[in-house]
Write an enzyme that holds these catalytic residues in place. Structure first.
Site, mmCIF file in Angstrom:
data_model
loop_
_atom_site.group_PDB
_atom_site.id
_atom_site.type_symbol
_atom_site.label_atom_id
_atom_site.label_comp_id
_atom_site.label_asym_id
_atom_site.label_seq_id
_atom_site.Cartn_x
_atom_site.Cartn_y
_atom_site.Cartn_z
ATOM 1 N N HIS A 224 0.870 -1.188 0.000
ATOM 2 C CA HIS A 224 0.000 0.000 0.000
ATOM 3 C C HIS A 224 0.909 1.241 0.000
ATOM 4 C CE1 HIS A 224 -3.424 2.497 0.477
ATOM 5 N NE2 HIS A 224 -3.712 2.313 1.753
ATOM 6 N N HIS A 270 -2.782 -1.168 -11.046
ATOM 7 C CA HIS A 270 -3.601 -0.650 -9.946
ATOM 8 C C HIS A 270 -4.871 -1.484 -9.857
ATOM 9 C CE1 HIS A 270 -6.109 2.084 -7.551
ATOM 10 N NE2 HIS A 270 -4.965 2.529 -7.086
ATOM 11 N N ARG A 279 -2.923 10.886 -11.688
ATOM 12 C CA ARG A 279 -2.022 11.529 -10.718
ATOM 13 C C ARG A 279 -0.575 11.375 -11.194
ATOM 14 N NH1 ARG A 279 -3.629 8.417 -5.323
ATOM 15 N NH2 ARG A 279 -3.354 6.712 -6.804
ATOM 16 N N ASP A 325 2.852 5.952 -7.733
ATOM 17 C CA ASP A 325 4.130 5.674 -7.074
ATOM 18 C C ASP A 325 5.289 5.532 -8.066
ATOM 19 O OD1 ASP A 325 2.796 5.522 -4.604
ATOM 20 O OD2 ASP A 325 2.299 3.416 -4.948
ATOM 21 N N ARG A 351 -3.064 11.684 3.413
ATOM 22 C CA ARG A 351 -4.223 10.788 3.414
ATOM 23 C C ARG A 351 -5.053 10.881 4.693
ATOM 24 N NH1 ARG A 351 -5.430 6.650 -0.061
ATOM 25 N NH2 ARG A 351 -4.596 8.164 -1.549
HETATM 26 C C1 MLT Z 1 -4.200 5.013 -2.980
HETATM 27 O O1 MLT Z 1 -3.938 6.152 -3.376
HETATM 28 O O2 MLT Z 1 -4.817 4.793 -1.949
HETATM 29 C C2 MLT Z 1 -3.671 3.874 -3.712
HETATM 30 O O3 MLT Z 1 -3.703 4.113 -5.062
HETATM 31 C C3 MLT Z 1 -4.252 2.577 -3.316
HETATM 32 C C4 MLT Z 1 -5.648 2.285 -3.746
HETATM 33 O O4 MLT Z 1 -6.380 3.106 -4.249
HETATM 34 O O5 MLT Z 1 -6.048 1.124 -3.550
#
Ligand code: MLT
Length: 386
Positions: A224, A270, A279, A325, A351
């Protein structure tokens, strides 16, 4: 009878609940082709906004006027300072291990001392305090000395950058890239692991700080949030193997050899997206325009063109394209922050915003204010001897 959105089959078991609807997300959604939207607006439209304006959008669900955003920013600024006791206790934590451990523990400490036990208040409080918690955790872990006093009136990310004692960086460039990184990582729908975990823990009525600390432990895993650190290390490995100014063919050969040896290719694919992560597209553009001569940027750009071609030859791979990433760590490095072990803390700093707002919805708004029930999934018993 309830509308059937999804029928559970055997294939859905042991699949990490991939694509399984479990609730509503009012802050953001991820479209497989168009990517991430905050309150219905593509993140592509938001990259030039101030982070405070984007937080307002996520928090309220609409674009704030200049006055509304200013007032909201002041609300956050008033909550920005952690008690001195929080800072003192963070500085007693062990510095061993990954900085995400320290970051999660620091959030718990902040909750023990500064938490007020009200989801709405603690949501705004943690959004206000998280820049200082992250700066403290990084400075302390890195041995960069004590944070400078918080000056929230400078701006959300400006204050974070001035508190962080990054050695010899161009703070203007760093602020620009950190703002972009922050905006692009605030939220990613309701079902990514850290968000799901934060909401699940809050469903047992754990307070905001404990729920967010749990979410950060979830973010810390290499599949993650910590993938951003591993992706930069991968770009570096490729660069070290092929050297400066590699040809696309050299990189292609290297990737094919890695695949033959069953080695992982980091930064591509993804769970939801079926195109290059928008992004990532934004970050590639900045990397190319501002740091196009940086050797790691050159390497990452060639990987961007070569890897999807190679992975796309495998019919089992539904998304061979770069995710965020694949380039975020390379851009941070080029902009003057070459410290990959702190990249997941930067991800967490951002986040926390989306997760905290989603927790408020689930605890205080959902089901006419009753909140969602405690998460209680069903597992089917399996006899290990059969
Ligand atoms: C995120 O930004 O949380 C990641 O891309 C992981 C996801 O969306 O599962």
């Amino acid at each position: 009878m309830a509308d059937a959105l999804f029928t559970v089959t055997k294939e859905n078991l042991d699949s990490g609940m991939r694509g399984y609807p479990v609730g509503y997300c009012t802050t953001s959604h991820v479209d497989p082709v168009q990517g991430l939207f905050y309150a219905g607006r593509s993140v592509v439209e938001l990259v030039d906004w101030a982070p405070e304006a984007v937080v307002f959008l996520l928090y309220n669900g609409y674009q704030g006027s200049a006055k509304e955003v200013q007032q909201f920013a002041e609300v956050i600024q008033k909550r920005a300072q952690c008690s001195l006791d929080v800072i003192r206790h963070i500085r007693l934590l062990p510095r061993k291990g990954h900085p995400m451990d320290l970051f999660s523990a620091a959030i718990l400490i902040c909750g023990m001392i500064d938490g007020v036990g009200d989801y709405r208040e603690d949501c705004l409080n943690i959004i206000g305090k998280i820049p200082q918690i992250a700066a403290e955790a990084i400075n302390y872990h890195a041995g960069w000395g004590e944070c400078k006093p918080s000056q929230p009136e400078l701006g959300y990310i400006e204050n974070f950058v001035q508190m962080l004692n990054v050695p010899s960086a161009n703070l203007g460039e760093l602020t620009h890239v950190f703002k972009l990184f922050d905006i692009l990582h605030f939220d990613h729908g309701g079902g990514n692991l850290s968000t799901l975990v934060g909401k699940a823990v809050a469903s047992g009525l754990e307070n905001m700080y404990g729920s967010i600390a749990a979410a950060m432990c979830a973010l810390a895993g290499p599949r993650h949030g910590r993938a951003n650190q591993d992706c930069l290390n991968f770009v570096k490995q490729v660069y070290e193997e092929v050297g400066e100014n590699p040809t696309p063919e050299q990189i292609e050969e290297l990737i094919r050899k890695r695949l033959e040896r069953n080695e992982l290719i980091f930064g591509f694919g993804h769970a939801v997206l079926r195109v290059e992560d928008p992004r990532a597209t934004i970050l590639y553009k900045i990397a190319q325009e501002k740091y196009g001569d940086h050797p790691l940027v050159k390497t990452a750009l060639i990987m961007r063109s070569q890897v999807p071609k190679i992975l796309g030859e495998n019919p089992k791979i539904s998304n061979p394209y770069p995710n965020v990433d694949a380039i975020s760590g390379t851009l941070l490095t080029a902009a003057g922050f070459p410290y990959p072990e702190y990249y997941t803390v930067l991800f967490g700093l951002s986040r926390v915003v989306g997760i905290a707002i989603q927790i408020v919805y689930e605890r205080c708004v959902a089901r006419d204010g009753k909140g969602t029930p405690i998460v209680r999934a069903k597992y089917l018993y399996k006899d290990r001897l059969k």
